[in-house]
Scaffold this motif. Sequence first.
Motif, short mmCIF file in Angstrom:
data_model
loop_
_atom_site.label_atom_id
_atom_site.label_comp_id
_atom_site.label_asym_id
_atom_site.label_seq_id
_atom_site.Cartn_x
_atom_site.Cartn_y
_atom_site.Cartn_z
N PHE A 588 0.85 -1.19 0.00
CA PHE A 588 0.00 0.00 0.00
C PHE A 588 0.88 1.25 0.00
CE2 PHE A 588 -2.45 3.19 2.52
CZ PHE A 588 -3.52 3.35 1.66
N ASP A 589 0.45 2.27 -0.75
CA ASP A 589 1.24 3.50 -0.85
C ASP A 589 0.86 4.47 0.28
OD1 ASP A 589 2.70 5.69 -1.51
OD2 ASP A 589 2.07 5.79 -3.59
N GLU A 590 1.62 4.45 1.38
CA GLU A 590 1.35 5.31 2.53
C GLU A 590 1.54 6.79 2.18
OE1 GLU A 590 0.28 4.53 5.47
OE2 GLU A 590 0.60 2.37 5.70
N SER A 591 2.52 7.07 1.36
CA SER A 591 2.80 8.47 1.00
C SER A 591 1.64 9.08 0.23
CB SER A 591 4.08 8.57 0.17
OG SER A 591 5.20 8.15 0.93
N ARG A 592 1.09 8.34 -0.72
CA ARG A 592 -0.07 8.83 -1.47
C ARG A 592 -1.28 8.99 -0.55
NH1 ARG A 592 -0.88 10.87 -6.75
NH2 ARG A 592 1.08 10.51 -7.83
N TYR A 593 -1.43 8.05 0.35
CA TYR A 593 -2.56 8.12 1.28
C TYR A 593 -2.50 9.38 2.14
CZ TYR A 593 -5.87 6.79 4.92
OH TYR A 593 -6.93 6.77 5.79
N ALA A 594 -1.29 9.73 2.55
CA ALA A 594 -1.12 10.93 3.37
C ALA A 594 -1.49 12.19 2.60
CB ALA A 594 0.32 11.02 3.86
N LEU A 595 -1.43 12.12 1.29
CA LEU A 595 -1.79 13.27 0.44
C LEU A 595 -3.26 13.25 0.00
CD1 LEU A 595 1.41 13.34 -1.84
CD2 LEU A 595 0.87 14.86 0.08
N GLY A 596 -4.00 12.26 0.48
CA GLY A 596 -5.43 12.22 0.18
C GLY A 596 -5.84 11.26 -0.91
N TYR A 597 -4.93 10.40 -1.34
CA TYR A 597 -5.25 9.42 -2.38
C TYR A 597 -5.48 8.06 -1.72
CZ TYR A 597 -3.26 12.97 -5.46
OH TYR A 597 -2.99 14.15 -6.13
N GLU A 598 -6.65 7.50 -1.92
CA GLU A 598 -6.98 6.21 -1.32
C GLU A 598 -6.77 5.07 -2.30
OE1 GLU A 598 -10.79 6.19 0.57
OE2 GLU A 598 -10.65 8.29 1.16
N SER A 599 -6.49 3.89 -1.74
CA SER A 599 -6.44 2.65 -2.54
C SER A 599 -5.45 2.71 -3.69
CB SER A 599 -7.84 2.30 -3.07
OG SER A 599 -8.74 2.12 -2.00
N VAL A 600 -4.22 3.14 -3.39
CA VAL A 600 -3.14 3.14 -4.38
C VAL A 600 -2.10 2.12 -3.93
CG1 VAL A 600 -1.33 4.49 -5.51
CG2 VAL A 600 -3.53 5.56 -4.93
N PHE A 601 -1.68 1.25 -4.86
CA PHE A 601 -0.77 0.16 -4.53
C PHE A 601 0.38 0.12 -5.55
CE2 PHE A 601 -4.95 -0.82 -2.99
CZ PHE A 601 -4.73 -1.33 -1.71
N PHE A 602 1.49 -0.47 -5.12
CA PHE A 602 2.65 -0.61 -6.00
C PHE A 602 2.50 -1.85 -6.88
CE2 PHE A 602 4.21 2.10 -2.70
CZ PHE A 602 5.25 2.84 -3.24
N LEU A 603 3.09 -1.78 -8.07
CA LEU A 603 3.19 -2.96 -8.92
C LEU A 603 4.48 -2.89 -9.73
CD1 LEU A 603 0.93 -2.95 -12.11
CD2 LEU A 603 1.77 -0.88 -11.01
N ASP A 604 4.85 -4.01 -10.34
CA ASP A 604 6.08 -4.09 -11.11
C ASP A 604 5.88 -3.43 -12.48
OD1 ASP A 604 8.48 -4.71 -12.24
OD2 ASP A 604 8.14 -6.88 -12.31
N GLY A 605 6.62 -2.36 -12.72
CA GLY A 605 6.48 -1.62 -13.97
C GLY A 605 6.85 -2.43 -15.19
N THR A 606 7.72 -3.45 -15.03
CA THR A 606 8.13 -4.25 -16.19
C THR A 606 7.00 -5.14 -16.70
OG1 THR A 606 8.96 -6.07 -14.83
CG2 THR A 606 10.50 -4.28 -15.34
N LYS A 607 5.98 -5.34 -15.87
CA LYS A 607 4.86 -6.20 -16.29
C LYS A 607 3.72 -5.41 -16.91
CE LYS A 607 5.78 -9.73 -12.76
NZ LYS A 607 6.90 -9.11 -12.06
N ILE A 608 3.83 -4.07 -16.95
CA ILE A 608 2.76 -3.24 -17.51
C ILE A 608 2.73 -3.38 -19.03
CG2 ILE A 608 2.08 -0.84 -17.93
CD1 ILE A 608 2.96 -0.17 -15.12
N LYS A 609 1.55 -3.51 -19.54
CA LYS A 609 1.37 -3.57 -21.00
C LYS A 609 1.19 -2.14 -21.51
CE LYS A 609 -1.05 -7.93 -20.31
NZ LYS A 609 -2.37 -8.62 -20.39
N LYS A 610 2.24 -1.62 -22.14
CA LYS A 610 2.20 -0.23 -22.58
C LYS A 610 1.76 -0.12 -24.03
CE LYS A 610 5.91 0.96 -19.37
NZ LYS A 610 7.27 1.53 -19.18
#
Length: 610
Positions: A588-610
């Motif tokens: 879970f992204d604690e830093s984003r949450y502190a800025l008011g963004y809920e339900s943001v999570f990390f994922l592996d960028g190499t697996k993203i289909k761009k």
Amino acid sequence: MKKYILLVNAMLWSGLFYPGMSQFNVSGLKNKVENNGRQKIKHNAKEDATKKDPDSYRETNTTSSNDQTANSVQPATINTKSMNNTLSGTIIFSGQPFLGDAPANATTKDFKVWDEMYGRAVFEKPLKQLLTGNFSEAISNIGSYTGTVLVEFELKQDDGESTTTVQKRLKNDELDKSYIDFDIAPSINNSRDAWIVNFGNGVASYGSSYFKNREKGKFTMAVFFLNGRQDRIEGQNNTGNLTIDYSGLPDGDQGTTKISDWNQKINQAADGNQVVENRKKLEQKHSGALPGITFTNAKKEPTTIFQAGEEIYGRIKLAKPLREYLNNDKANKIRIDLSCLNENINYFDYTKTLRPGELDNAYIDFDIYPSLQNAKDVYSNNFGFFYSLYGNGMDPKKVLKFEFKLSSEYNMNYNGFKKMEAAGEVEIDYSKITRSQIADLYTQGRKIAEEAEKNAGKLMAKEHAEFVKKLPLPVVFTKASKAGYTGYSNAVLISMIKARFKVSEVYMLTFDVPEGSGDFTALKDLNDYPSEKIGNHIFYFAFKDDTDGCYKFAGGRLRMLYEGNGKYSDPVIFPYSPLMNEDPKFPFDESRYALGYESVFFLDGTKIKK
């Protein structure tokens, strides 16, 4: 000046209370009754004790002062039995506890108020070899006391104004030593003698003439072996001299408070439970069972001695990786207790937020007073150790000793850990710094705490980015996308996401199964009035966070609030969790949450289909 004498009984039984010792009520020692402007303290422990064991007790310990009225108890007398041998010894003193037969202590005779003080009575032979002839009477043959020896310490002001006596019973194994160790004014974590009444009233009394005159006081300490009647055996000369400087204490109530606080600290150190804990820690330390806490400075050099304002970092050594101490997978905080050992500074505890990567270490690093650049640890309420080290208008003008200790019980009961114990001490020298400079260090400490939150966020993001490399693509991105909003194209939604999340790149916009027909469902409040329209199309997306360069994913749906007169607001993105039951635990992204963004999570960028 007429002298009034306060007679009190004090006993120390080695190992707290010696087995078989009759117990008696000592609460009367502290009851104060005002009468004609004079303080009277009345207590007769002899009456209580002799009812249970008439041969075990006799009132011998006294504190006399010209400020205190007479007590009905009489002091011990000198045994007048004819002498057939003599016993001489020397009493030495130190600011550290004496340990073992050949201690490395630096001895001294000169102390200041609030200094730690420890004594050792040194003899030429083991006590068993000395206690012969008339001194054989010192070895008890009464019941459970058989084989033990009762000794009496006497601390006397050289001006004759006050005398304090305290007794200690030596067990049989202690008679194999050629010395007797005893506490005078120990620190809380170094005390080994559980006095009922201690030397506090002798060295830390606001009634003392030395304190009243704010002068360097001269004392003589003596120790006497007592016979079965608790009389001092004739022919003893076991003494040592010391001084205590009271001149540094302020005048008036402030000085009285200082001396009273010292007395209180000595009493706390003599508490039976505290002594048991200290002995346990000492045994664990020597056996290697108690992990220690090490400290380093700005150069990463190990040390326990610091100047005020220096960088200080701590490391708690563990027997195995921290993860193996977890009781549940939600444990992410650890509490560390801080106490001052030689000054009456408020005790505080500090709870550190753990980063996931720390769970794999067989140690816990924690910042005590780091630099702005190196600050990385976040503590509850944004209060770090600076609050205790440099807060509350501190200006001690001396070296303070602090103990850091894992709060074992608290961490077990509230933080989800199994039992962990560790402790360590540092000294911080405040003698070369002013009150104003200490206040500046406190202000700097607050800045450091704020910077630590930023730095910790970056470290956390880095650790999360590494961790998710082991995880698969989130489930929501493995399924075919469903139909989206008819009134808002994907391009429009992506623009809204970029604006809302303040990012420049958005990937894999994916729609879930619609929750209703059309783009929105109108909702009403409890009074049946229109309240909002909620989007029927839940969507998920990934993005690159420009603040830390990490890839993350989130979810949402459109929402329009009712403004009145049949009109709704422009749509906004309402947060929605992107996690499915089949997903592993994405960080879970604690830093984003502190800025008011809920339900943001990390994922592996190499697996993203761009």
